[in-house]
Scaffold this active site. Structure first.
Site, PDB file in Angstrom:
ATOM      1  CB  SER A  38      93.221  42.289  55.942  1.00  0.00           C
ATOM      2  OG  SER A  38      93.636  41.162  55.195  1.00  0.00           O
ATOM      3  CG  HIS A 171      57.574  55.080  86.416  1.00  0.00           C
ATOM      4  ND1 HIS A 171      57.283  55.394  85.106  1.00  0.00           N
ATOM      5  CD2 HIS A 171      56.614  54.193  86.812  1.00  0.00           C
ATOM      6  CE1 HIS A 171      56.191  54.754  84.730  1.00  0.00           C
ATOM      7  NE2 HIS A 171      55.770  54.003  85.744  1.00  0.00           N
ATOM      8  CB  SER A 292      88.944  61.267  92.354  1.00  0.00           C
ATOM      9  OG  SER A 292      89.304  62.593  92.011  1.00  0.00           O
ATOM     10  CE  LYS A 298      84.281  61.188  92.365  1.00  0.00           C
ATOM     11  NZ  LYS A 298      82.959  61.393  91.796  1.00  0.00           N
ATOM     12  CG  ASN A 300      85.281  57.541  90.763  1.00  0.00           C
ATOM     13  OD1 ASN A 300      84.407  58.040  91.461  1.00  0.00           O
ATOM     14  ND2 ASN A 300      86.351  58.196  90.356  1.00  0.00           N
ATOM     15  CD  GLU A 305      81.704  55.201  86.235  1.00  0.00           C
ATOM     16  OE1 GLU A 305      81.093  56.230  86.494  1.00  0.00           O
ATOM     17  OE2 GLU A 305      82.916  55.064  86.463  1.00  0.00           O
TER      18      GLU A 305
HETATM   19  N1  ARG Z   1      91.806  39.549  53.120  1.00  0.00           N
HETATM   20  C1  ARG Z   1      90.654  39.187  52.371  1.00  0.00           C
HETATM   21  C2  ARG Z   1      89.384  39.333  53.235  1.00  0.00           C
HETATM   22  O1  ARG Z   1      89.527  39.453  54.392  1.00  0.00           O
HETATM   23  C3  ARG Z   1      90.773  37.776  51.918  1.00  0.00           C
HETATM   24  C4  ARG Z   1      89.979  37.485  50.691  1.00  0.00           C
HETATM   25  C5  ARG Z   1      90.554  38.230  49.558  1.00  0.00           C
HETATM   26  N2  ARG Z   1      89.942  37.873  48.323  1.00  0.00           N
HETATM   27  C6  ARG Z   1      90.096  38.625  47.250  1.00  0.00           C
HETATM   28  N3  ARG Z   1      89.484  38.232  46.194  1.00  0.00           N
HETATM   29  N4  ARG Z   1      90.798  39.721  47.248  1.00  0.00           N
HETATM   30  O2  ARG Z   1      88.267  39.322  52.762  1.00  0.00           O
END
Ligand code: ARG
Length: 476
Positions: A38, A171, A292, A298, A300, A305
């Site tokens: 992560s 409306h 454009s 144009k 825009n 948007e």
């Molecule tokens: N990267 C993990 C998360 O975002 C951290 C916690 C991980 N815990 C575990 N028991 N693998 O949730």
């Protein structure tokens, strides 16, 4: 993963750094390592992670699980890790999975074995929940500031346009004249509810999970109140299983942001319509538009948007988080790692959208004459004529019928109600007298709606005064 890692401030090598090597005999599959990591998205939690770790270390020092010197060494080391990250010196790597392991591994490289004591009495499960809550709390504060800024911009514009008249629609058909200031204040109300919702949500975000450890609490004599005070949490999570697994706080936050984005999207839609030549009510400043590549004429309205489009991302994030949680047994599951991208994206998107709106609004040109011309066109004061007849004694339904006939006549004659000669109007009802002209004008119409919540310019000004006080109350 060799060699140069040792010379640069880095967090360890792949094979030696996994905290679970005791139980495992084979290394992690390379693809699985990347799949489960992560770090790409949770590195933005570094400051919260380090702050949380410092509080934890100080607490362990206070209760005697660490010596005062050890606690001190750890906090000094953590400050150095933070400095390295901020100097761009940390080499983030998949093998270290997430921000928690990067920080801890680098800490241990810097201060030696004492660093390995930091994780006493905690788990990444309560650690990550703490980090994300701290991050969400800070983001809510920034978003609240963004809402207040936009609310102030709206009030400034509403004050300037308190007397400007445009057609109000139902409306998307011309209904009754309203003042532009009043119309803008409708968005103030929406945004103000958004702000109140976030203030309320923040109280439930601001609860400390740390101390829950993996799920059941810890055998060490921890002082959770101490950690809560250090980190500015208003309360300590009551139940360890809930503390590590709950993501209500993220869902609630993203719900509040979804509704905020729905409001901005509605406003965006109006700005887009109004800036079309068919309406011509406003002109956005060039710096918030693009041209454009093929059609030279144009201009825009890209910014509104995009805000309208981006509301979809935030609503999508809410959906993601709700579905993420619905099948999870207690307590922590790796599914929860999936909370971060939608949460961060929603926070970023809301922040950016608020900023761009607050900057765009004061720059836009209001085409008052076009608004007025549009209000004059659609028989917007027909209800005023009906109300006039009611005041002269006609039941409302009968008055409605009379005015309907007069409108049909005006349509056939190709003119507005106020253009019809008095004698013609009297042909529809003898109750109509010369004073009718006052109620048929746009000014007469808006000024007559003179009560709290009404569109009269005097009411708009009073509403702006109250709004300023309410804003001060929110900020206090
Ligand atoms: N990267 C993990 C998360 O975002 C951290 C916690 C991980 N815990 C575990 N028991 N693998 O949730």
């Amino acid at each position: 993963m060799t060699g140069d890692q040792k010379s640069s401030p880095t967090a360890g090598s792949a094979e030696t750094s996994k905290p679970w090597t005791g139980r495992f005999t084979a290394p992690t599959d390379a693809f699985v390592e990347a799949f489960t990591a992560s770090i790409d998205f949770d590195k933005r939690l570094y400051a919260q992670d380090i702050r949380g770790s410092m509080a934890h270390a100080r607490m362990l020092g206070q209760v005697g699980v660490l010596s005062p010197q050890e606690a001190e060494q750890i906090t000094v080391g953590l400050a150095q890790v933070q400095a390295e990250i901020e100097a761009g010196q940390m080499r983030f790597q998949m093998s270290l999975e997430d921000i928690h392991m990067h920080v801890e591994t680098r800490l241990t490289e810097l201060i030696g074995d004492v660093g390995k004591k930091l994780h006493t009495g905690r788990s990444r499960n309560d650690q990550v929940a703490t980090d994300v809550r701290l991050y969400t709390r800070e983001s809510i504060d920034a978003i609240l500031a963004g809402i207040v800024r936009l609310e102030q911009a709206l009030l400034g514009l509403a004050e300037r346009e308190a007397d400007t008249i445009l057609p109000g629609f139902t409306h998307l058909q011309v209904a009754q004249p309203v003042t532009f200031g009043h119309h803008l204040l409708a968005y103030f109300e929406m945004l103000h509810r958004d702000a109140q919702r976030l203030v309320d949500t923040r109280r439930r975000v601001n609860v400390l999970p740390l101390g829950a450890a993996a799920l059941a609490g810890t055998t060490f004599p921890i002082d959770r109140e101490f950690v809560a005070r250090e980190l500015g949490f208003e309360a300590v999570a009551e139940n360890s299983l809930d503390a590590v697994s709950d993501r209500d706080f993220a869902i609630e936050t993203v719900f509040a942001l979804s509704l905020l984005m729905v409001h901005l999207s509605r406003f965006a839609e109006e700005l887009i319509l109004w800036s079309s030549p068919q309406f011509g009510f406003i002109e956005l400043s060039d710096s918030f538009c693009t041209g454009s590549s093929i059609m030279p004429q144009k201009k825009n309205p890209d910014v509104p948007e995009l805000v309208r489009g981006k509301s979809a991302r935030v609503i999508g994030a809410l959906q993601t988080l709700l579905v993420l949680m619905k099948g999870q047994p207690l307590a922590y599951n790796k599914d929860n790692q999936e909370d971060k991208e939608p949460l961060f994206d929603a926070l970023d998107t809301a922040r950016g959208s608020l900023k761009v709106f607050a900057e765009m609004l004061p720059e836009m040109t209001v085409r008052r004459e076009n608004m007025r011309a549009a209000a004059l066109k659609g028989f917007a004061t027909a209800t005023d004529l009906a109300d006039y007849l009611v005041r002269k004694g006609l039941p409302f339904r009968a008055a409605h019928e009379v005015v309907g006939k007069a409108v049909r006549h005006a349509i056939e004659a190709g003119c507005n109600l106020e253009d019809l000669p008095l004698e013609t109007l009297r042909g529809f009802s003898p109750l109509i007298e010369a004073d009718v002209q006052d109620v048929l004008t746009l000014e007469g119409s808006v000024n007559a709606r003179n009560h709290i919540g009404g569109t009269a310019p005097a009411q708009v000004r009073a509403a702006i005064d109250r709004a300023r006080q309410r804003l001060a109350g929110l900020e206090a």
